[in-house]
Motif scaffolding. Structure first.
Motif, PDB file in Angstrom:
ATOM      1  N   HIS A 112      15.715 -13.569 -11.252  1.00  0.00           N
ATOM      2  CA  HIS A 112      16.749 -12.709 -11.002  1.00  0.00           C
ATOM      3  C   HIS A 112      16.802 -11.625 -11.857  1.00  0.00           C
ATOM      4  N   ALA A 113      15.747 -11.692 -13.199  1.00  0.00           N
ATOM      5  CA  ALA A 113      15.886 -10.508 -14.156  1.00  0.00           C
ATOM      6  C   ALA A 113      14.862  -9.455 -13.532  1.00  0.00           C
ATOM      7  N   ASN A 114      15.127  -8.261 -14.040  1.00  0.00           N
ATOM      8  CA  ASN A 114      13.935  -7.315 -13.729  1.00  0.00           C
ATOM      9  C   ASN A 114      12.673  -7.492 -14.362  1.00  0.00           C
ATOM     10  N   PRO A 115      11.555  -7.355 -13.858  1.00  0.00           N
ATOM     11  CA  PRO A 115      10.433  -7.506 -14.322  1.00  0.00           C
ATOM     12  C   PRO A 115      10.150  -6.392 -15.435  1.00  0.00           C
ATOM     13  N   HIS A 116       9.513  -6.902 -16.579  1.00  0.00           N
ATOM     14  CA  HIS A 116       9.216  -5.848 -17.731  1.00  0.00           C
ATOM     15  C   HIS A 116       7.990  -5.125 -17.483  1.00  0.00           C
ATOM     16  N   ILE A 117       7.812  -4.270 -16.480  1.00  0.00           N
ATOM     17  CA  ILE A 117       6.736  -3.533 -16.088  1.00  0.00           C
ATOM     18  C   ILE A 117       6.488  -2.407 -17.105  1.00  0.00           C
ATOM     19  N   GLY A 118       7.510  -1.608 -17.183  1.00  0.00           N
ATOM     20  CA  GLY A 118       7.690  -0.231 -17.960  1.00  0.00           C
ATOM     21  C   GLY A 118       6.857   0.586 -17.176  1.00  0.00           C
ATOM     22  N   LEU A 119       7.264   1.028 -16.083  1.00  0.00           N
ATOM     23  CA  LEU A 119       6.897   1.892 -15.417  1.00  0.00           C
ATOM     24  C   LEU A 119       7.173   3.539 -16.108  1.00  0.00           C
ATOM     25  N   GLN A 120       5.903   4.302 -15.703  1.00  0.00           N
ATOM     26  CA  GLN A 120       5.963   5.431 -16.437  1.00  0.00           C
ATOM     27  C   GLN A 120       5.805   6.546 -15.327  1.00  0.00           C
ATOM     28  N   ALA A 121       6.219   7.707 -15.698  1.00  0.00           N
ATOM     29  CA  ALA A 121       6.459   8.943 -14.907  1.00  0.00           C
ATOM     30  C   ALA A 121       4.970   9.122 -14.058  1.00  0.00           C
ATOM     31  N   ASP A 122       3.837   8.876 -14.508  1.00  0.00           N
ATOM     32  CA  ASP A 122       2.647   9.353 -13.816  1.00  0.00           C
ATOM     33  C   ASP A 122       2.102   7.870 -13.097  1.00  0.00           C
ATOM     34  N   ASP A 123       2.846   6.978 -12.999  1.00  0.00           N
ATOM     35  CA  ASP A 123       2.623   5.868 -12.160  1.00  0.00           C
ATOM     36  C   ASP A 123       2.651   5.877 -10.769  1.00  0.00           C
ATOM     37  N   LEU A 124       1.996   5.590  -9.764  1.00  0.00           N
ATOM     38  CA  LEU A 124       2.097   6.045  -8.532  1.00  0.00           C
ATOM     39  C   LEU A 124       3.331   5.097  -8.034  1.00  0.00           C
ATOM     40  N   CYS A 125       3.992   5.846  -7.173  1.00  0.00           N
ATOM     41  CA  CYS A 125       5.291   5.201  -6.242  1.00  0.00           C
ATOM     42  C   CYS A 125       5.032   4.929  -5.009  1.00  0.00           C
ATOM     43  N   TYR A 126       4.372   5.798  -4.160  1.00  0.00           N
ATOM     44  CA  TYR A 126       3.882   5.356  -2.938  1.00  0.00           C
ATOM     45  C   TYR A 126       2.610   6.328  -2.488  1.00  0.00           C
ATOM     46  N   LEU A 127       2.125   5.763  -1.410  1.00  0.00           N
ATOM     47  CA  LEU A 127       1.040   6.462  -0.928  1.00  0.00           C
ATOM     48  C   LEU A 127       1.207   6.718   0.894  1.00  0.00           C
ATOM     49  N   MET A 128       1.518   7.824   1.051  1.00  0.00           N
ATOM     50  CA  MET A 128       2.224   8.071   2.490  1.00  0.00           C
ATOM     51  C   MET A 128       1.006   8.922   3.120  1.00  0.00           C
ATOM     52  N   PHE A 129       0.856   8.819   4.512  1.00  0.00           N
ATOM     53  CA  PHE A 129       0.027   9.634   5.250  1.00  0.00           C
ATOM     54  C   PHE A 129       0.682  10.396   6.065  1.00  0.00           C
ATOM     55  N   THR A 130      -0.047  11.698   6.193  1.00  0.00           N
ATOM     56  CA  THR A 130       0.426  12.634   6.929  1.00  0.00           C
ATOM     57  C   THR A 130       0.263  12.321   8.475  1.00  0.00           C
ATOM     58  N   SER A 131       0.946  13.213   9.445  1.00  0.00           N
ATOM     59  CA  SER A 131       0.883  12.643  10.922  1.00  0.00           C
ATOM     60  C   SER A 131      -0.497  12.913  11.540  1.00  0.00           C
ATOM     61  N   GLY A 132      -1.170  13.809  10.907  1.00  0.00           N
ATOM     62  CA  GLY A 132      -2.525  14.267  11.355  1.00  0.00           C
ATOM     63  C   GLY A 132      -2.682  14.970  12.732  1.00  0.00           C
ATOM     64  N   SER A 133      -1.521  15.457  12.829  1.00  0.00           N
ATOM     65  CA  SER A 133      -1.291  16.468  14.036  1.00  0.00           C
ATOM     66  C   SER A 133      -2.367  17.717  13.986  1.00  0.00           C
ATOM     67  N   THR A 134      -2.982  18.108  12.863  1.00  0.00           N
ATOM     68  CA  THR A 134      -3.700  19.172  13.090  1.00  0.00           C
ATOM     69  C   THR A 134      -5.217  18.574  12.288  1.00  0.00           C
ATOM     70  N   GLY A 135      -5.293  17.161  12.341  1.00  0.00           N
ATOM     71  CA  GLY A 135      -6.599  16.846  12.338  1.00  0.00           C
ATOM     72  C   GLY A 135      -6.316  15.449  11.842  1.00  0.00           C
ATOM     73  N   THR A 136      -7.447  14.766  11.052  1.00  0.00           N
ATOM     74  CA  THR A 136      -7.211  13.212  10.314  1.00  0.00           C
ATOM     75  C   THR A 136      -6.204  13.211   9.478  1.00  0.00           C
ATOM     76  N   PRO A 137      -5.139  12.245   9.521  1.00  0.00           N
ATOM     77  CA  PRO A 137      -4.181  11.994   8.594  1.00  0.00           C
ATOM     78  C   PRO A 137      -4.658  12.154   7.263  1.00  0.00           C
ATOM     79  N   ASN A 138      -3.912  12.879   6.253  1.00  0.00           N
ATOM     80  CA  ASN A 138      -4.420  12.490   4.931  1.00  0.00           C
ATOM     81  C   ASN A 138      -3.340  11.834   4.005  1.00  0.00           C
ATOM     82  N   GLY A 139      -3.738  10.988   3.028  1.00  0.00           N
ATOM     83  CA  GLY A 139      -3.178  10.224   2.269  1.00  0.00           C
ATOM     84  C   GLY A 139      -2.416  11.096   1.086  1.00  0.00           C
ATOM     85  N   VAL A 140      -1.312  11.039   0.973  1.00  0.00           N
ATOM     86  CA  VAL A 140      -0.542  11.754   0.180  1.00  0.00           C
ATOM     87  C   VAL A 140      -0.059  10.727  -1.290  1.00  0.00           C
TER      88      VAL A 140
END
Length: 323
Positions: free
Chosen positions: A164-192
């Protein structure tokens, strides 16, 4: 002037001042969204965090199962900076897996099971997650012979080694939060690639103008593989508000979701302009009295058509929510 309508019985200035204090004094304007969620889980654990159909979970309960998920991910070898694929349907479990991945220090890669299998395979091939979290009935959508698959049901289930305790990871502002892909309506979807620092100011920057409050109820009506979902999910969970997950079966039908928005007292409705247009053209548009709790309609994803706004004001005048 701004019209910031609060739910009945709420003191708007007190609620907004309280939240601003949390953002500035306790969390800091640049605090990570996860830190803000954990603050509310610790200080208002009994407050409702999410509703989805008949399922309801409090901030304290959501934090506990997200910590449980994080502990399992870490035990499976997930380390800070890794990527975790999430192939899940809209649910409390999906949100818990998103938070759990972040708590484990990983970036989540959302995989919408409603997308074509070919697109999902393409995203996995490009994002290269270290493992996949999915439901037993969904994992077969992907060819994952070389990708470990963890069951979300097992990750969230209570166990002898419950954490139940929060893990002690120590996230930093530069750490990646998520990787999401565009719709690809203008071509191949791009990961952001979006870092925790990139998204930290999303709500603090507009707090003064939009007056978010712990009394708010936010709608979640969009795929978590679509950028608008970040606004919906974290608009609620980083401000101590409530998140209403619109069931997937209702999302394409205003006649189905409009009464739910009214009955659940949604105060922040997030909607694409095309869905807004569909709402305007149906007989399901509520009377203005039924929308008294709705104070903000937020558009994203497409250009807003002035004629649609004109139609709204022709129907309601200027006594309704701020658009």
């Amino acid at each position: 002037g701004q019209r910031l309508l609060m739910p009945a019985g709420a003191d708007p200035q007190q609620a907004q001042d309280s939240l601003q204090s949390v953002m500035a004094d306790i969390c800091g304007d640049d605090a990570l969204l996860l830190n803000r969620f954990e603050h509310f889980a610790a200080t208002t654990p009994a407050a409702i965090a999410i509703r989805c159909d008949a399922d309801v979970i409090s901030y304290g309960q959501l934090d506990a199962i997200a910590n449980r998920c994080a502990a399992h991910l870490i035990a499976a070898g997930v380390e800070r900076g890794d990527r975790v694929g999430l192939l899940l349907q809209p649910s409390i479990g999906m949100i818990a897996a998103v938070i759990g991945s972040m708590k484990a220090g990983a970036a989540y890669v959302p995989l919408d099971p409603g997308y074509p299998p070919e697109r999902l395979q393409s995203v996995v091939a490009s994002a290269r997650p270290g493992l996949l979290v999915s439901s037993a009935n969904l994992a077969g959508l992907l060819m994952t012979a070389d990708l470990p698959v963890l069951s979300v049901e097992e990750l969230l289930a209570p166990g002898d080694t419950d954490a139940h305790a929060n893990p002690h990871i120590g996230l930093q502002a530069d750490d990646l939060c998520y990787l999401m892909f565009t719709s690809g309506s203008t071509g191949t979807p791009n990961g952001v690639m979006v870092s925790h620092g990139n998204v930290a100011g999303l709500f603090a920057n507009v707090q003064d103008d939009l007056g978010f409050s712990t009394s708010d109820c936010w709608s979640a009506m969009h795929s978590f593989a679509f950028g608008f979902s970040v606004w919906e999910i974290w608009g609620a969970l980083s401000t101590g508000a409530q998140l209403l997950i619109i069931p997937e079966r209702m999302r394409g039908d205003p006649a189905a979701w409009s009464p739910l928005v009214v009955s659940a007292a949604v105060s922040v409705l997030s909607i694409t302009p095309s869905a807004f247009r569909q709402w305007l053209l149906t007989a399901s548009l509520p009377d203005i009295e039924k929308l008294s709790r709705l104070r903000l309609i937020v558009f994203s994803g497409e250009a807003v058509r002035p004629e649609d706004l004109a139609s709204w004001f022709e129907h309601y005048g200027d006594s309704g929510p701020l658009l």
